[in-house]
Structures are given as structure tokens and as C-alpha cells.
Write a protein that holds these residues in place. Structure first.
Motif, short mmCIF file in Angstrom:
data_model
loop_
_atom_site.label_atom_id
_atom_site.label_comp_id
_atom_site.label_asym_id
_atom_site.label_seq_id
_atom_site.Cartn_x
_atom_site.Cartn_y
_atom_site.Cartn_z
N LEU A 1 -18.86 33.13 4.11
CA LEU A 1 -20.14 33.69 3.54
C LEU A 1 -20.03 35.13 3.79
CD1 LEU A 1 -22.87 32.43 2.38
CD2 LEU A 1 -23.76 32.74 4.71
N LEU A 2 -19.43 35.67 4.47
CA LEU A 2 -19.12 37.33 4.76
C LEU A 2 -18.36 37.85 3.69
CD1 LEU A 2 -18.86 37.65 8.61
CD2 LEU A 2 -20.97 37.96 7.18
N ARG A 3 -17.21 36.82 3.20
CA ARG A 3 -16.17 37.52 2.29
C ARG A 3 -16.56 36.98 0.69
NH1 ARG A 3 -10.58 36.06 4.03
NH2 ARG A 3 -11.90 34.16 4.80
N ALA A 4 -17.10 35.99 0.65
CA ALA A 4 -17.30 35.34 -0.60
C ALA A 4 -18.11 36.43 -1.63
CB ALA A 4 -18.01 34.01 -0.57
N PRO A 5 -17.78 36.54 -2.70
CA PRO A 5 -18.60 37.49 -3.89
C PRO A 5 -20.02 36.73 -4.07
CG PRO A 5 -17.08 36.02 -4.92
CD PRO A 5 -16.78 35.92 -3.66
N LYS B 1 -16.06 28.82 -17.07
CA LYS B 1 -14.75 28.55 -16.03
C LYS B 1 -14.97 28.50 -14.69
CE LYS B 1 -11.56 31.39 -19.03
NZ LYS B 1 -10.77 32.47 -19.08
N ALA B 2 -16.47 28.56 -14.39
CA ALA B 2 -16.91 28.69 -12.96
C ALA B 2 -17.47 27.19 -12.91
CB ALA B 2 -18.31 29.62 -12.74
N ARG B 3 -16.57 26.18 -12.25
CA ARG B 3 -16.94 24.75 -12.39
C ARG B 3 -17.48 24.40 -11.20
NH1 ARG B 3 -12.53 24.98 -16.46
NH2 ARG B 3 -13.48 24.66 -18.43
N TYR B 4 -18.71 25.40 -10.61
CA TYR B 4 -19.27 24.85 -9.32
C TYR B 4 -20.69 25.07 -9.63
CZ TYR B 4 -18.65 29.80 -9.13
OH TYR B 4 -18.65 31.19 -9.18
N SER B 5 -21.85 24.74 -8.82
CA SER B 5 -23.07 24.80 -8.89
C SER B 5 -23.77 24.63 -7.74
CB SER B 5 -23.30 24.23 -10.04
OG SER B 5 -24.91 24.23 -10.19
N PRO B 6 -24.99 25.33 -7.29
CA PRO B 6 -25.71 24.86 -6.19
C PRO B 6 -26.65 23.82 -6.57
CG PRO B 6 -26.56 27.03 -7.28
CD PRO B 6 -25.19 26.63 -7.95
N TRP B 7 -26.81 23.28 -7.89
CA TRP B 7 -27.34 22.37 -8.12
C TRP B 7 -26.58 21.13 -8.65
CZ3 TRP B 7 -27.92 27.19 -10.87
CH2 TRP B 7 -29.17 27.99 -10.37
N GLN C 1 -11.65 40.93 -16.44
CA GLN C 1 -11.78 39.88 -15.27
C GLN C 1 -11.89 38.37 -15.97
OE1 GLN C 1 -15.24 40.93 -13.10
NE2 GLN C 1 -14.93 43.10 -13.71
N GLU C 2 -10.97 38.32 -17.21
CA GLU C 2 -10.96 36.97 -17.77
C GLU C 2 -10.81 35.69 -17.01
OE1 GLU C 2 -10.62 40.09 -20.85
OE2 GLU C 2 -9.64 40.05 -18.77
N VAL C 3 -9.98 36.08 -15.91
CA VAL C 3 -9.70 34.83 -14.91
C VAL C 3 -11.18 33.98 -14.53
CG1 VAL C 3 -9.52 36.04 -12.85
CG2 VAL C 3 -8.35 34.02 -12.96
N LYS C 4 -12.15 34.86 -14.41
CA LYS C 4 -13.61 34.42 -14.25
C LYS C 4 -14.36 33.81 -15.15
CE LYS C 4 -13.88 37.73 -10.28
NZ LYS C 4 -15.00 38.55 -9.44
N GLU C 5 -14.10 34.43 -16.17
CA GLU C 5 -14.90 33.94 -17.62
C GLU C 5 -14.46 34.89 -18.68
OE1 GLU C 5 -16.60 31.45 -18.48
OE2 GLU C 5 -18.55 31.80 -17.72
N ASP C 6 -14.13 34.64 -19.93
CA ASP C 6 -14.24 35.54 -21.17
C ASP C 6 -15.08 35.30 -22.24
OD1 ASP C 6 -13.30 33.09 -22.37
OD2 ASP C 6 -11.40 33.18 -21.83
N LEU C 7 -15.20 35.84 -23.29
CA LEU C 7 -16.23 35.61 -24.17
C LEU C 7 -16.26 34.49 -24.81
CD1 LEU C 7 -15.76 39.26 -26.39
CD2 LEU C 7 -17.39 38.37 -24.47
N PRO D 1 -20.15 34.29 -12.84
CA PRO D 1 -19.09 33.38 -12.61
C PRO D 1 -17.89 34.16 -11.63
CG PRO D 1 -18.94 34.22 -14.76
CD PRO D 1 -20.21 34.83 -14.42
N HIS D 2 -17.36 33.50 -10.75
CA HIS D 2 -16.31 33.71 -9.88
C HIS D 2 -15.30 32.54 -9.80
CE1 HIS D 2 -18.17 37.61 -8.56
NE2 HIS D 2 -19.30 36.75 -8.32
N THR D 3 -14.13 32.99 -9.37
CA THR D 3 -13.13 31.82 -9.27
C THR D 3 -13.60 30.90 -8.01
OG1 THR D 3 -11.64 33.01 -7.82
CG2 THR D 3 -11.27 33.21 -10.20
N GLU D 4 -13.13 29.56 -8.05
CA GLU D 4 -13.46 28.84 -7.25
C GLU D 4 -12.66 29.04 -5.82
OE1 GLU D 4 -13.52 24.57 -7.87
OE2 GLU D 4 -13.38 24.70 -10.05
N ASP D 5 -11.82 29.83 -5.91
CA ASP D 5 -11.18 30.05 -4.83
C ASP D 5 -11.82 31.46 -4.12
OD1 ASP D 5 -8.81 28.58 -4.84
OD2 ASP D 5 -7.64 29.99 -5.85
#
Length: 434
Positions: free
Chosen positions: A326-330, A404-410, A66-72, A316-320
Motif C-alpha cells: 500500500l505504501l509503494r503502489a501507485p 489494459k488494467a484488468r483489475y477492479s475494486p468492484w 506510458q502505453e504499457v499501462k494503457e494506450d489510445l 490504469p496501471h500495470t498489475e505488477d
């Protein structure tokens, strides 16, 4: 005595308390002196704090598959930026980390990256399907530090009981996502006034406490049956507690002497279900954000020690993906890079939470759960350290994340306490000195 780095006038803070200022000399991977000496490099640390490196017991790095979301590389870089010297990766990848060769491959690749140290968790059951136990001995020999089917709940109490006995015989704790699937059903947020008003399916607080109550009975059953009881470490670890009632059950079980431990996340200490009023999926996480009363209880549990550690549950997940409704987002919130400044600001600065206790929950707590010795600021100690600035205030800007997850609730929050330098056994793995 000559070292590699000298921290001049650093304020020392570890789990034992605040120890004033010292000139800390680092070399050969250890703290050589607290009274100065010659060094190849001098770092002026006046007004800055030096602490043992943070240890994250629960993070999703998404590799393999799942490296599109994050990798080592991105995940361990994010950890180092957050002041973490050590991190436990979850096994719910593609394929699942349930074999010794997968554990070895992760460790070998992480060693080449040379950022935060990776400690892989492996699955409790094959494929995380909850049916056939994995080979605990082989996983332990390959370097796994705990077993968990995190991402899925353990529905079969008999399999969990056998898994606890088998894992205990090889010195491995088992971590569980304590949530009753039948009560949770399709809930996407906390069940309560906000979910009812929004017309969204809710996940009740009792989904967590009901499963904790069952799992505690399983621990009692296994503990009584063990011929050799492991001392000083956790048999069962509860991940990401989110409710006041769940905490009450854990607290009582600890008073009875059951060998359990529990963690809490930064988001469950700072956010509530009210943040979902705007239907923003950035706040969608499992278990869900609860009420302010739950937050207050969890802060108290962290203070008193019923909650052993802070763990990020960095997910982390992709921004897409997170831009879906809200029902479908991971489910999931990334937090490796902001966890320490967030809680330093929200708990220590704003609420008077004892600094040394917070440091303990980031350092000694998770290490103790895994049976690892603590790292304290004393001569001879391992030089896995973080230098951080209690006065430097900065706005959270996810666009600058290493993750890679360049979003944040903060995003947009002003926080203090940002890490400036992270060392693993004396090696600089992150530097943000300006």
C-alpha cells in the motif's frame, strides 16, 4: 424515409426525463424519426433503454509514453464498451501534452481508431511544473478542450490566477486537482480511524477543503478583474471531489454565482476508507476514499446539482504496480467499463436516485462545462447514443476488460444496466448484443 438502424420499441431516457417507448430511426449521423421507418438493420430494443452517449470529462489514457499501462486504442475501446461516445484525456503523460503538435497528434490518431471520440486536455503550465503558462491560444486551435495540471496540485495561486484569465480569453476552462500538498504530505489513504488503526500515513479531508477555499478566492479575484466575462460555462472546474466539507464550499460558491463546476467519481460514490482494512492497494486512489458520511453527502450533491457530472478519473496501471504494498503502489482505479452499470445499480436501483438525473450527470453536465450543446432524444439530434439493458445483470469480470488494467475494486459485484450498443454519429463503435 430510409435509415441505417431502427431501434424498435426502445425506452427513451435523456436528461429531460423518461419519454416512454419509440421506434428510433438513425441515419446520416442523426436521429431521423421517433416513429419508425425503413432501415438496413433493425434492433429489437423492447425492455432496453436508449440514451445520449455518455461523456467522460476526466480519464487517463497514458499515451504518449506510458502505453504499457494503457494506450489510445485500448482506452477508447474501453470507453465505447462503457457507453461513452466522448472522453477527455488528461495530459500527464510522457512527455506532458503541453504543445499544440501533441494535441493534434492525439486527435489524428484517435480519429483513425474510430471508437469513442477523443477530446484532449492540455497542461496549464509547461511540463505541469506550475511555473510557466502554456500557450492557451495555440492549444485551443489544435483542439484542446480544457487546461489542467491534473496529477499535480497548483501550488502558486498567482500562476493559477494568470492561467484562469488567459484560458478564459480563449474559451477554455481550467480544471484543478484541489489538494493542499502541505496538508496531504505522504498520505496514502484518508486520515481517520481506519488509518490510525492501521498505522498508515493519512491524507486529511481538510487537504481538499483548504485548497478549494483558496481556489475559490482566486476565482473571485479573477472574475472581478475580467473585462469580458464568459457566460454559461465554467471558469474553474474542481476534479474528483471527495469530501463533505469540500462539497459545502462548492455549493455555497455556486449560490453566490461564481463560475465554477465540480465532478465526482464512481469510486467516491460507492467505496469508503473501510475497504482498505485489508491493505489492498486496489483501493488506493488520489484523493483517497473517504467515510460513509462523505459518500452520503456526495450522492446528495450529485442529486441537487452542486456536483455537475460524474467523471471516471480512469487511472490504469500495470498489475505488477498495483500488486505492490500500500505504501509503494501507485494511486488509481480503472472504471470506464463499469461506471454506468455501477451507478445505475448502486444509486438508481438500490437508493431510488432519479434515473434522468443520473443520465444528465453522464451527458448534459460534462458537455455544459465545455460549452458544448446537449444531445437529447429528438428528431434531428446527433445520433451519438447508447443502448443499455436495465434488467441484464452481470458480474464484474476484469479479465474481460478492453482496458489494459484488468483489475477492479468492484470485481465480483453483480451489476445491472450494461451497455449493449454504442453509436458515434450513427456509427457502431461497440456492440455487445447477444
Amino acid at each position: 424515409m430510409k435509415g441505417e438502424i431502427l431501434f424498435k420499441n426502445a425506452t427513451l431516457v435523456d436528461a429531460r426525463g423518461e419519454h416512454g417507448t419509440a421506434d428510433v430511426l438513425v441515419g446520416e449521423g442523426r436521429i431521423l424519426s421517433l416513429s419508425g421507418g425503413e432501415a438496413q438493420r433493425v434492433v429489437e430494443a423492447k425492455g432496453r433503454c436508449l440514451s445520449p452517449g455518455f461523456f467522460d470529462l476526466h480519464a487517463h489514457l497514458r499515451e504518449p509514453g506510458q502505453e504499457v499501462k494503457e494506450d489510445l486504442r485500448s482506452g477508447l475501446e474501453a470507453a465505447a464498451r462503457g457507453g461513452y461516445t466522448d472522453l477527455v484525456s488528461m495530459p500527464n503523460t510522457t512527455p506532458v501534452v503541453d504543445r499544440a503538435e501533441a494535441v493534434r497528434a492525439l486527435r489524428e490518431k484517435a480519429a483513425q481508431i474510430d471508437r469513442a471520440r477523443l477530446h484532449p486536455a492540455a497542461a496549464l503550465t509547461q511540463g505541469q511544473e506550475g511555473q510557466v503558462l502554456c500557450e492557451a491560444r495555440l492549444l485551443r486551435e489544435a483542439g484542446a478542450v480544457l487546461l489542467t495540471d491534473d496529477g499535480r496540485t497548483n501550488e502558486d495561486a498567482g500562476v493559477l490566477a494568470l492561467g484562469l484569465r488567459y484560458a478564459a480569453s480563449w474559451g477554455l476552462p481550467v480544471a484543478v486537482h484541489a489538494e493542499d500538498a502541505g496538508l496531504r504530505r505522504g498520505g496514502v489513504m484518508h486520515e481517520g480511524e481506519v488509518s490510525w488503526r492501521l498505522g498508515l500515513p493519512g491524507n486529511p479531508a481538510y487537504a481538499e477543503s483548504a485548497r478549494i477555499a483558496r481556489d475559490l478566492e482566486v476565482v473571485r479575484y479573477v472574475w472581478e478583474a475580467l473585462e469580458t466575462r464568459p457566460q454559461g460555462r465554467s471558469l474553474l472546474h474542481f476534479q474528483h471531489l471527495s469530501t463533505r466539507r469540500g462539497l459545502e464550499l462548492v455549493r455555497q460558491a455556486k449560490r453566490e454565482g461564481l463560475p465554477i463546476s465540480a465532478e465526482v467519481t464512481p469510486h467516491h460514490l460507492t467505496l469508503t476508507d473501510a475497504h482498505l482494512e485489508g491493505l489492498d492497494p486496489l483501493y488506493k486512489v488520489a484523493p483517497p476514499l473517504r467515510t460513509w458520511a462523505d459518500v452520503e453527502a456526495l450522492v446528495e450533491g450529485l442529486l441537487e446539482g452542486s456536483l455537475d457530472c460524474v467523471a471516471t478519473d480512469h487511472a490504469p496501471h500495470t498489475e505488477d504496480e498495483k500488486s505492490l504494498d500500500l505504501l509503494r503502489a501507485p494511486f488509481g482505479i480503472p472504471s470506464l467499463e463499469v461506471a454506468w452499470p455501477l451507478l445505475y445499480t448502486e444509486l438508481v436501483q438500490k437508493r431510488g436516485f432519479p434515473l434522468s438525473v443520473l443520465v444528465a450527470r453522464f451527458t448534459d453536465g460534462p458537455r455544459r462545462i465545455l460549452g458544448l450543446p446537449p444531445i437529447h432524444l429528438e428528431e434531428g439530434a446527433e445520433a451519438s447514443l447508447v443502448l443499455w439493458d436495465p434488467s441484464q445483470r452481470r458480474t464484474v469480470d476484469p479479465k474481460g476488460f478492453a482496458s489494459k488494467a484488468r483489475y477492479s475494486p468492484w470485481a465480483g459485484w453483480g451489476l445491472s444496466g450494461w451497455p449493449l450498443l454504442t453509436l458515434v454519429e450513427g456509427r457502431v463503435v461497440f456492440e455487445g448484443l447477444g
